[in-house]
Write a protein that holds these residues in place. Structure first.
Motif, PDB file in Angstrom:
ATOM      1  N   TYR A 119      10.005 -55.508 -11.052  1.00 21.92           N
ATOM      2  CA  TYR A 119       9.837 -54.196 -11.681  1.00 21.92           C
ATOM      3  C   TYR A 119       8.819 -54.208 -12.816  1.00 21.92           C
ATOM      4  O   TYR A 119       8.133 -53.207 -13.038  1.00 21.92           O
ATOM      5  CB  TYR A 119      11.191 -53.671 -12.167  1.00 21.92           C
ATOM      6  N   ASP A 120       8.700 -55.323 -13.512  1.00 21.76           N
ATOM      7  CA  ASP A 120       7.704 -55.391 -14.593  1.00 21.76           C
ATOM      8  C   ASP A 120       6.294 -55.220 -14.040  1.00 21.76           C
ATOM      9  O   ASP A 120       5.489 -54.472 -14.601  1.00 21.76           O
ATOM     10  CB  ASP A 120       7.813 -56.718 -15.356  1.00 21.76           C
ATOM     11  N   ARG A 121       5.994 -55.900 -12.953  1.00 15.62           N
ATOM     12  CA  ARG A 121       4.656 -55.764 -12.365  1.00 15.62           C
ATOM     13  C   ARG A 121       4.456 -54.369 -11.778  1.00 15.62           C
ATOM     14  O   ARG A 121       3.354 -53.825 -11.851  1.00 15.62           O
ATOM     15  CB  ARG A 121       4.415 -56.852 -11.324  1.00 15.62           C
ATOM     16  N   ALA A 122       5.508 -53.782 -11.237  1.00 17.74           N
ATOM     17  CA  ALA A 122       5.402 -52.410 -10.724  1.00 17.74           C
ATOM     18  C   ALA A 122       5.078 -51.457 -11.873  1.00 17.74           C
ATOM     19  O   ALA A 122       4.224 -50.575 -11.730  1.00 17.74           O
ATOM     20  CB  ALA A 122       6.704 -52.000 -10.036  1.00 17.74           C
ATOM     21  N   ARG A 123       5.737 -51.652 -13.011  1.00 13.13           N
ATOM     22  CA  ARG A 123       5.451 -50.807 -14.183  1.00 13.13           C
ATOM     23  C   ARG A 123       4.036 -51.025 -14.705  1.00 13.13           C
ATOM     24  O   ARG A 123       3.384 -50.083 -15.172  1.00 13.13           O
ATOM     25  CB  ARG A 123       6.490 -51.045 -15.279  1.00 13.13           C
ATOM     26  N   GLN A 124       3.530 -52.253 -14.607  1.00 10.13           N
ATOM     27  CA  GLN A 124       2.138 -52.516 -14.996  1.00 10.13           C
ATOM     28  C   GLN A 124       1.182 -51.717 -14.107  1.00 10.13           C
ATOM     29  O   GLN A 124       0.223 -51.124 -14.603  1.00 10.13           O
ATOM     30  CB  GLN A 124       1.811 -54.007 -14.898  1.00 10.13           C
ATOM     31  N   ASN A 125       1.455 -51.718 -12.811  1.00  5.75           N
ATOM     32  CA  ASN A 125       0.621 -50.932 -11.900  1.00  5.75           C
ATOM     33  C   ASN A 125       0.714 -49.445 -12.235  1.00  5.75           C
ATOM     34  O   ASN A 125      -0.290 -48.736 -12.209  1.00  5.75           O
ATOM     35  CB  ASN A 125       1.023 -51.171 -10.449  1.00  5.75           C
ATOM     36  N   LEU A 126       1.912 -48.992 -12.565  1.00 11.40           N
ATOM     37  CA  LEU A 126       2.107 -47.589 -12.929  1.00 11.40           C
ATOM     38  C   LEU A 126       1.237 -47.227 -14.131  1.00 11.40           C
ATOM     39  O   LEU A 126       0.570 -46.187 -14.136  1.00 11.40           O
ATOM     40  CB  LEU A 126       3.581 -47.319 -13.226  1.00 11.40           C
ATOM     41  N   LYS A 127       1.202 -48.095 -15.131  1.00  4.88           N
ATOM     42  CA  LYS A 127       0.369 -47.845 -16.316  1.00  4.88           C
ATOM     43  C   LYS A 127      -1.111 -47.820 -15.959  1.00  4.88           C
ATOM     44  O   LYS A 127      -1.864 -46.982 -16.467  1.00  4.88           O
ATOM     45  CB  LYS A 127       0.632 -48.903 -17.389  1.00  4.88           C
ATOM     46  N   LEU A 128      -1.535 -48.722 -15.092  1.00  7.29           N
ATOM     47  CA  LEU A 128      -2.942 -48.750 -14.668  1.00  7.29           C
ATOM     48  C   LEU A 128      -3.325 -47.459 -13.948  1.00  7.29           C
ATOM     49  O   LEU A 128      -4.376 -46.874 -14.220  1.00  7.29           O
ATOM     50  CB  LEU A 128      -3.202 -49.949 -13.750  1.00  7.29           C
ATOM     51  N   ILE A 129      -2.466 -47.036 -13.034  1.00  8.02           N
ATOM     52  CA  ILE A 129      -2.755 -45.811 -12.279  1.00  8.02           C
ATOM     53  C   ILE A 129      -2.813 -44.621 -13.224  1.00  8.02           C
ATOM     54  O   ILE A 129      -3.728 -43.795 -13.143  1.00  8.02           O
ATOM     55  CB  ILE A 129      -1.699 -45.567 -11.175  1.00  8.02           C
ATOM     56  N   ALA A 130      -1.857 -44.521 -14.129  1.00  8.53           N
ATOM     57  CA  ALA A 130      -1.821 -43.402 -15.075  1.00  8.53           C
ATOM     58  C   ALA A 130      -3.081 -43.385 -15.936  1.00  8.53           C
ATOM     59  O   ALA A 130      -3.604 -42.313 -16.256  1.00  8.53           O
ATOM     60  CB  ALA A 130      -0.572 -43.472 -15.939  1.00  8.53           C
TER      61      ALA A 130
END
Length: 152
Positions: A119-130
């Motif tokens: 989930y941490d890496r998924a949240r990192q991707n979420l921040k990048l996309i945003a």
């Protein structure tokens, strides 16, 4: 009066296209350019859930265009949908090596991370996309995947 607004017409059309669901999907890195042979058929196979067929078609695209981030992304997606997570990860990485800001690959890779419990890496991707597209569909979709696991 209308003649004064004609120079704005191309901008209005571009804005309308950017808001349309097909354009806003984010999985495309080559919007506006001609799709390579087999790419449209591969996308249709993916959309219909015919992932083995899509993989064959995408392999042909990648053979002629090994740096096609859209094809690499769809290879990852198709493999992930077939529960071939290691292969999916390899193709998402390849797509992001070609284009680190490919929001479709970032979203799908984030969804792969969610499936893997990372989930941490998924949240990192979420921040990048945003950071790239604000509150676009890819942000909404990845956030929903995290929310579904109680990881928002």
């Amino acid at each position: 009066m209308i003649l004064n607004r004609l120079p704005l017409l191309p901008l209005a059309i571009a804005a309308a296209l950017a808001c349309s669901p097909a354009f806003a999907a984010g999985s495309s890195d080559t919007a506006g350019s001609a799709a390579p042979a087999g790419m449209n058929e591969a996308q249709a196979a993916v959309d219909a859930g015919r992932y083995p067929e899509a993989l064959k078609l995408l392999a042909g695209v990648i053979k002629t265009e090994p740096r096609n981030a859209d094809a690499l992304n769809l290879m990852g997606y198709s493999n992930r949908k077939m529960n071939r997570l290691t292969e999916a990860a390899r193709y998402y990485d390849a797509a992001l090596k070609v284009n680190p800001k490919h929001i479709g690959a970032l979203e799908y890779q984030g969804e792969l991370f969610v499936e893997m419990g990372d989930y941490d890496r998924a949240r990192q991707n979420l921040k990048l996309i945003a950071a790239i597209c604000g509150a676009c569909d890819e942000v909404i979709d990845l956030r929903a995947a995290l929310d579904a696991k109680g990881q928002s």
